[in-house]
Design a protein around this motif. Sequence first.
Motif: not given
Length: 235
Positions: A10-11, A16-17
């Motif tokens: 996710w981001e 951005v993860y």
Amino acid sequence: MPTDLLPTFWEDEEYVYIPEEFFQYLPPEMLKDVSARKLKGLSVLEVVDKDIKNLIRLGNAFPTMISLRYIQYRLANTKFELTSEGMLEQEMLTSVFAITYARLIHGGLGSGVSRDSLPAHLRTSHDYLLEVRNKRFAHNVGHESISSGIAIDFDETRFNVKLNFNMGFHVGGANEWSELVAFLDGLMHEKLHIQLARLKEKTGYDWTFPTGPAPPWADKSAETMDDGTERATDE
């Protein structure tokens, strides 16, 4: 592995993860940088482990605080009609308000609020809400705001049993409840900022918490639907 349990990417606007499970698939130069950043972060977190636990305990109270705010908003803005449905609507909203209030105050995992932390003029409302929660809503042990009994008539051929009960409530909630909820909401955010400031002092890094616009209902001031006095109704 079920697909609903797979880690996801996710981001947000800045980052951005990537779940740690996917680190092994990163290019070597990126993996080296990410691993170094992870170790650096963990070394800092170890120093403030106790403070992180306090932050987690405080975070546990925020969903309850949000629920309490919304319930109070609904209670204060629900149009009251002198009908069975109207009275039961008030009873429903008041019961869930009192129960949610008690959950926030008593906390759990160390996230409660002490009576002494409340302004003196709000402690009567605090005491009332805990009492009505314990004696009327969570347990049926005879709170003064509700009573019931039966009447038995005999007409020489049969006995007729009738149920009578009196149910008292504050229409739209007591006037002080809005101020009480607003104070608790402010207290929770004050505790949060104190904790974040303490973390910054100990680590040398900024600690941020996501913020965004309040929902429309949270921006509206509670409308006074009645004079707030308790009234008894019979059914």
